[in-house]
Write an enzyme that holds these catalytic residues in place. Structure first.
Site, PDB file in Angstrom:
ATOM      1  N   ASP A 177      17.197  54.325  64.064  1.00 49.55           N
ATOM      2  CA  ASP A 177      18.442  53.888  64.335  1.00 49.55           C
ATOM      3  C   ASP A 177      19.077  54.573  65.387  1.00 49.55           C
ATOM      4  O   ASP A 177      20.056  54.047  66.168  1.00 49.55           O
ATOM      5  CB  ASP A 177      19.534  53.646  63.032  1.00 49.55           C
ATOM      6  CG  ASP A 177      19.042  52.710  62.183  1.00 49.55           C
ATOM      7  OD1 ASP A 177      18.165  51.764  62.461  1.00 49.55           O
ATOM      8  OD2 ASP A 177      19.375  52.915  61.001  1.00 49.55           O
ATOM      9  N   HIS A 309      11.227  45.813  58.236  1.00 52.46           N
ATOM     10  CA  HIS A 309      10.296  47.118  58.357  1.00 52.46           C
ATOM     11  C   HIS A 309       9.474  47.131  59.210  1.00 52.46           C
ATOM     12  O   HIS A 309       8.705  48.354  59.506  1.00 52.46           O
ATOM     13  CB  HIS A 309      10.011  47.350  56.749  1.00 52.46           C
ATOM     14  CG  HIS A 309      11.202  47.873  56.053  1.00 52.46           C
ATOM     15  ND1 HIS A 309      11.892  46.957  55.574  1.00 52.46           N
ATOM     16  CD2 HIS A 309      11.647  49.009  55.685  1.00 52.46           C
ATOM     17  CE1 HIS A 309      13.116  47.516  54.730  1.00 52.46           C
ATOM     18  NE2 HIS A 309      12.714  48.836  54.970  1.00 52.46           N
ATOM     19  N   VAL A 310       8.944  46.054  59.850  1.00 54.21           N
ATOM     20  CA  VAL A 310       7.798  46.336  60.871  1.00 54.21           C
ATOM     21  C   VAL A 310       8.163  47.305  61.943  1.00 54.21           C
ATOM     22  O   VAL A 310       7.642  47.927  62.674  1.00 54.21           O
ATOM     23  CB  VAL A 310       7.602  44.900  61.542  1.00 54.21           C
ATOM     24  CG1 VAL A 310       8.767  44.299  62.436  1.00 54.21           C
ATOM     25  CG2 VAL A 310       6.277  45.058  62.439  1.00 54.21           C
ATOM     26  N   GLY A 585      -2.655  60.902  88.617  1.00 56.46           N
ATOM     27  CA  GLY A 585      -1.520  61.808  89.041  1.00 56.46           C
ATOM     28  C   GLY A 585      -1.501  62.367  90.445  1.00 56.46           C
ATOM     29  O   GLY A 585      -0.791  63.472  90.652  1.00 56.46           O
ATOM     30  N   HIS A 672      -7.325  52.904  87.524  1.00 52.25           N
ATOM     31  CA  HIS A 672      -6.018  52.314  87.651  1.00 52.25           C
ATOM     32  C   HIS A 672      -5.587  51.419  86.453  1.00 52.25           C
ATOM     33  O   HIS A 672      -4.316  50.828  86.477  1.00 52.25           O
ATOM     34  CB  HIS A 672      -6.411  51.041  88.932  1.00 52.25           C
ATOM     35  CG  HIS A 672      -6.244  51.817  90.112  1.00 52.25           C
ATOM     36  ND1 HIS A 672      -7.550  52.437  90.584  1.00 52.25           N
ATOM     37  CD2 HIS A 672      -5.506  51.833  91.095  1.00 52.25           C
ATOM     38  CE1 HIS A 672      -7.191  53.072  91.655  1.00 52.25           C
ATOM     39  NE2 HIS A 672      -6.153  52.500  92.222  1.00 52.25           N
TER      40      HIS A 672
END
Length: 791
Positions: A177, A309-310, A585, A672
Site C-alpha cells: 500500500d 489479492h492478485v 548500455g 534490442h
C-alpha cells in the site's frame, strides 16, 4: 582483483573500490583500489563476530520481502554474525522451538525471484499480551539473539518497537500500500503496481473494442497511493482515494468528464477506485456505486473489476528486489553498529538514498494521517503523506480535472521532440508535456524524427486527443533519431522562425544532452536558437549527466531481470550450467550492475570497474567452488562495451574451457529487446511527472525571456537538463554539466549506483572487505519531510 596488504596487521586483504578517483594517465573518473588501514580492515572483518541477528516477516506479505531476508542473512553471515530465521512472524517468535532456525548461505539461494515470504507471516494475538512478549523474549535470549530485523507494515513494526527496548530493533517496511510515512517507497509497492498495470493494459483493449467504461478497484484501505499512481500510469479519467475525497457534486462532475472524453473520440473510460475511498462526509464510495451512477446517468456499458489479492502475488519487480536487497544490507549495518541506547529505527528510501529514521516518529506520523482523515482534515492528511504523494496528486488533477482553454490568444508556442534511441516511457513524457502545455493555453507542436525532422520541417500541431492512449505504449510514436543539430543549424533556425517556436522540450538520451550543448554553442551564430530548451533524460542506458535515473531504464532492467529468471530456471533444471548474458548500455554499466543485483548474478563486468584476466580466472574458480554446493548454476552479466578485448565470445570461451568437466557454459545477447515493450509503472509515472515539470518550467522561462516583442534566451540557465539528483528534481544548465561528463565514453564521471557494486559481490559470496564508511545515519522524519522530496 589483486590482494593487497593491510598496512597494520600485514594480512592480505582484497581492495575496496572507491568512486571518483583519477586513474593515472587515463584522465577520466572511474573506480580505484583503496588500501584499508589496519583499523578499517580489522573492523570490517569482525563487525558481526559474537553477535546474532533474527529476521522475521509479519503482517501482509509483499513481493520483495524475500530479497530483504536474503540480504539480511548473507550480509550478516559475511560480517561474522549468526543469523536466524523466525518462521511465521510474531507467532513463531512466541512459540519458539523449530520456528527459530539458524540460516545458512545456501538456504536463501532460491529466494530472490519468489513472491510472498518464504519464512511465512502470521497474525499473533499472543504477542499483544505481556505473557506472550515474555515468551518471545525468552526464545531470543536463550539463543543469544540481541538484534532483530522486522520486515512488515506499520502494525508489525509498531508492536516490536514499543515493547522490545532490550533488543536492537531495525524495521524494513514491507507493504504494497505504500502507507508508511517516512519512506518514498515500501517493499512490494512497485510489484503491486506491475500487477495492476498488467490488468489495466489488458482491460483497455477489450474496453476499446466494446466502447465500455471500466471501474477498477485496487487495494488501499487507508492509503490511495496504488490508485493514484495507477491513474497517472494509465491516463485514467478519474481516481477515488481516501486522502482526497471528491467535492459534494462529484457525481455531476464525473459524468461530465466521462462524456467529454467520449466526445473527443475516446472509445473507453477508466475509473480507478481505492478500496478505502470515501466522500467528504466519510461515507464509503464503492465501485458498485460508481458503476450504477454511470449506467443510470449516461447509459454506458460499465463493468467492475476488483483486483483483490492478485496485487500481492507474482514475481517481484527489479525495483523491489534491489530495494529489498539495499534495505537488508543497511538494516544489518544499523543493527551491528547499534548499542543498547540506540533507538529503534526504520530503514527508508529517500530518492535514491537509504536513510535511517526513528521508528516511532514514522509510526506516529502514519497514525496522524489516519487520525486526520477520521477528523475529515483531508488537507492535513495529504501533507502528512509527503511531497512525493502531493506531487502525484497535483499532476493528476491537472491532467484529469482541468479543462484546456478554448482560446489560445496570447499563448506561446512550444515544440516537443524525441532524440536518440527509443526508450519505453517516451510517449508518456510527450503526452504529459503536450497536455500540460495545452492546459496552460499554449500552442504545442510535435516534431517527428528528432533534430533531423526539425531541420526538414516535419512539424505539426498537437491537440488534446492527439496524444490519447500514449501513456502505456512503448517506443517513440513521434519517431526518434540520433542525428545532432550542428550540421543543420541554418535549416533548424529557419523552421524555428517559420513555426514561431518559442521553446523546445527535448526527450531523449545522451544525444539529446549533446544536442542541447550544440544548440547553446549555435546561439553565437544564430539568434533563432536563443529560445529556452529543456532535456528530459530518456534512455535505457541511464547515462545522461545530471540525472540519477532516465526514463526507460526501469523497463529495460525488468526485461533483463525477467530473462535472467527464465535462464536461471533452465540452469536449475539441467544443473551445473553457467550463463553469460550481454546487456546494453554502451559504456555505462548501470543495466549490468542493477540487473546483476536484481537477478542474483555471480559477476557483472562493466567498463567503470576495470578487470583483468586474473579477475576472470578468479570468477571461474568461484563458480567451480559454487558447483560443489547445492546451488549448481551460475549467472554472469557483461555490459556490451565493458572491455574491447574481453568480448562476450572471449568470456564464453574462457568459461567453457576452464569449466570443462565441471559446468557447461551458454551465452545470450539480449540486444534490442531491452528497448522494447510496454513501459513499467515507474517509467510511466516518472515520465508523466517529468513532462509536467518541464512544461511548467518552460512556460515560466518563456515569459522571463520575452523582450521587445520576441523571445530571446541567452543565459546558461535557459538550456537545462531536468534530472533527479539524490532527493530532488533539479534543472541544471547543460553547460555546467560539461565538466561532469566523459564525452569519449558517453557517461557521467560520477555515478551513484557504483556504490552498490560491493553489495552485488557480497551477496554472490566474494571475499571482499566491506567498506562501512558510506552508510546512512539516523535522521528525523520532520527533517526529511521539510526538505526536497524525491520522485
Amino acid at each position: 582483483m589483486n590482494n593487497l596488504l593491510c598496512l597494520g596487521c600485514r594480512e592480505l586483504t582484497k581492495p575496496v573500490w572507491k568512486v571518483g578517483k583519477k586513474i593515472s594517465g587515463g584522465g577520466e573518473l572511474r573506480l580505484k583500489e583503496w588500501i584499508m588501514t589496519h583499523e578499517e580492515h580489522h573492523a570490517a572483518k569482525t563487525l558481526g563476530i559474537g553477535k546474532a541477528i533474527a529476521v522475521l516477516t509479519s503482517g501482509g506479505d509483499a513481493q520483495g520481502m524475500n530479497a530483504a531476508v536474503r540480504a539480511v542473512v548473507r550480509v550478516g553471515i559475511f560480517t561474522g554474525a549468526r543469523v536466524f530465521f523466525v518462521h511465521e512472524g510474531y507467532q513463531g517468535l512466541v512459540d519458539g522451538g523449530d520456528n527459530i532456525k539458524e540460516a545458512t548461505w545456501e538456504s536463501v539461494s532460491m529466494m530472490l525471484q519468489l513472491g510472498g515470504t518464504v519464512i511465512g507471516s502470521a497474525r499473533c494475538k499472543d504477542f499483544r499480551e505481556r505473557e506472550g512478549r515474555l515468551r518471545a523474549a525468552y526464545n531470543l535470549v536463550k539463543r543469544g539473539i540481541t538484534n532483530l530485523c522486522v520486515i512488515g507494515g506499520d502494525g508489525s513494526l509498531t508492536g516490536e518497537a514499543t515493547k522490545s527496548s532490550y533488543l536492537n530493533i531495525v524495521g524494513l517496511v514491507g507493504s504494497i500500500d505504500n502507507d508508511f510515512c517516512g519512506t518514498d517507497m515500501t517493499i512490494g509497492t512497485d510489484s503491486a503496481l506491475h500487477r495492476i498495470m498488467e490488468i489495466v493494459d489488458a482491460i483497455t483493449t477489450t474496453a476499446q473494442s466494446h466502447q465500455r467504461t471500466f471501474v477498477l478497484e485496487v487495494m488501499g484501505r487507508h492509503c490511495g497511493y496504488l490508485a493514484l499512481v495507477t491513474s497517472l500510469s494509465c491516463g485514467a479519467d478519474w481516481v477515488f482515494i481516501p486522502e482526497c475525497p471528491p467535492d459534494d457534486d462529484w457525481e455531476e462532475h464525473l459524468c461530465r468528464r466521462l462524456s467529454e472524453t467520449r466526445n473527443r473520440g475516446s472509445r473507453l473510460n477508466i475509473i480507478i477506485v481505492a478500496e478505502g475511498a470515501i466522500d467528504k462526509n466519510g461515507k464509503p464510495i464503492t465501485s458498485e456505486d460508481i458503476k450504477n451512477l454511470v449506467v443510470k446517468r449516461l447509459g454506458y456499458d460499465t463493468r467492475v473489476t476488483v483486483l483483490g489479492h492478485v496485487q500481492r502475488g507474482g514475481t517481484p519487480s527489479a525495483f523491489d528486489r534491489i530495494l529489498g536487497s539495499r534495505m537488508g544490507v543497511e538494516a544489518v549495518m544499523a543493527l551491528l553498529e547499534g548499542t543498547p541506547d540506540t533507538p529503534a529505527c526504520v530503514v527508508s528510501l529517500s530518492g535514491n538514498q537509504a536513510v535511517r529514521l526513528p521508528l516511532m516518529e514514522c509510526v506516529q506520523v502514519t497514525k496522524d494521517v489516519t487520525k486526520a482523515m477520521g477528523e475529515k482534515k483531508f488537507d492535513e492528511a495529504l501533507k502528512l503523506r509527503g511531497r512525493s504523494f502531493m506531487n502525484n496528486w497535483e499532476v493528476y488533477k491537472l491532467l484529469a480535472h482541468v479543462r484546456p482553454p478554448v482560446s489560445k490568444s496570447g499563448s506561446h508556442t512550444v515544440a516537443v521532440m524525441n532524440v536518440g534511441a527509443p526508450a519505453a516511457g517516451m510517449n508518456a513524457a510527450v503526452r504529459s508535456t503536450v497536455r500540460i502545455g495545452l492546459i496552460q493555453g499554449n500552442r504545442v507542436l510535435v516534431v517527428h524524427d528528432g533534430f533531423e525532422g526539425l531541420a526538414k520541417g516535419q512539424i505539426e500541431e498537437a491537440g488534446w486527443s492527439y496524444v490519447g492512449g500514449w501513456t502505456g505504449q512503448g517506443g517513440s510514436k513521434l519517431g526518434t533519431k540520433r542525428t545532432l543539430p550542428k550540421k543543420s543549424f541554418e535549416q533548424i533556425s529557419a523552421n524555428i522562425t517559420k513555426f514561431n517556436i518559442q521553446g523546445l522540450v527535448i526527450i531523449g538520451g545522451f544525444e539529446a544532452y549533446t544536442g542541447g550543448l550544440e544548440l547553446m554553442e549555435g546561439r553565437k551564430q544564430f539568434d533563432e536558437l536563443c529560445i529556452p530548451f529543456v532535456v528530459i533524460p530518456a534512455t535505457v542506458s541511464n547515462n545522461v549527466p545530471g540525472s540519477d535515473f532516465s526514463v526507460g531504464a526501469d523497463t529495460a532492467l525488468n526485461t533483463i531481470c525477467t530473462t535472467c529468471d527464465r535462464i536461471k530456471q533452465s540452469a536449475a533444471g539441467t544443473k551445473r550450467r553457467v550463463f553469460i548474458i550481454e546487456t546494453m548500455g554502451g559504456y555505462c554499466g548501470y543495466l549490468a550492475t542493477m540487473a546483476g543485483l536484481a537477478a542474483g548474478a555471480d559477476a557483472a563486468y562493466i567498463f567503470e570497474e576495470p578487470f583483468t584476466i586474473r579477475d576472470l580466472q578468479a570468477n571461474v574458480e568461484h563458480l567451480v567452488q559454487k558447483m560443489k554446493t547445492t546451488v549448481k548454476r551460475g549467472l554472469v552479466l557483461r555490459n556490451e562495451k565493458c572491455n574491447e578485448n574481453y568480448t562476450t565470445d572471449f568470456i564464453f570461451n574462457l568459461y567453457s574451457e576452464e569449466g570443462k568437466g565441471i559446468f557447461d557454459s551458454r551465452k545470450n545477447v539480449l540486444g534490442h529487446m531491452q528497448q522494447g515493450g510496454s513501459p513499467t509503472p515507474f517509467d510511466r509515472n516518472f515520465a508523466t511527472k517529468m513532462g509536467a515539470k518541464a512544461m511548467n518550467w518552460m512556460s515560466g522561462k518563456i515569459k522571463e525571456s520575452y523582450r521587445n516583442g520576441r523571445i530571446f534566451a541567452n543565459t546558461p540557465d535557459s538550456g537545462c537538463v531536468l534530472g533527479m539528483r539524490k532527493r530532488a528534481l533539479l534543472f541544471q544548465p547543460v553547460t555546467e554539466l560539461q565538466d561532469q561528463t566523459d564525452f569519449e565514453h558517453r557517461i557521467p564521471k560520477e555515478q551513484w549506483w557504483l556504490k552498490l557494486r560491493p553489495i552485488l559481490k557480497i551477496l554472490a559470496k566474494y571475499e571482499i572487505d566491506l567498506d562501512t564508511s558510506d552508510h546512512a545515519h539516523l535522521e528525523h522524519i520532520t527533517r526529511k519531510r521539510s526538505g526536497e522530496a524525491a520522485v
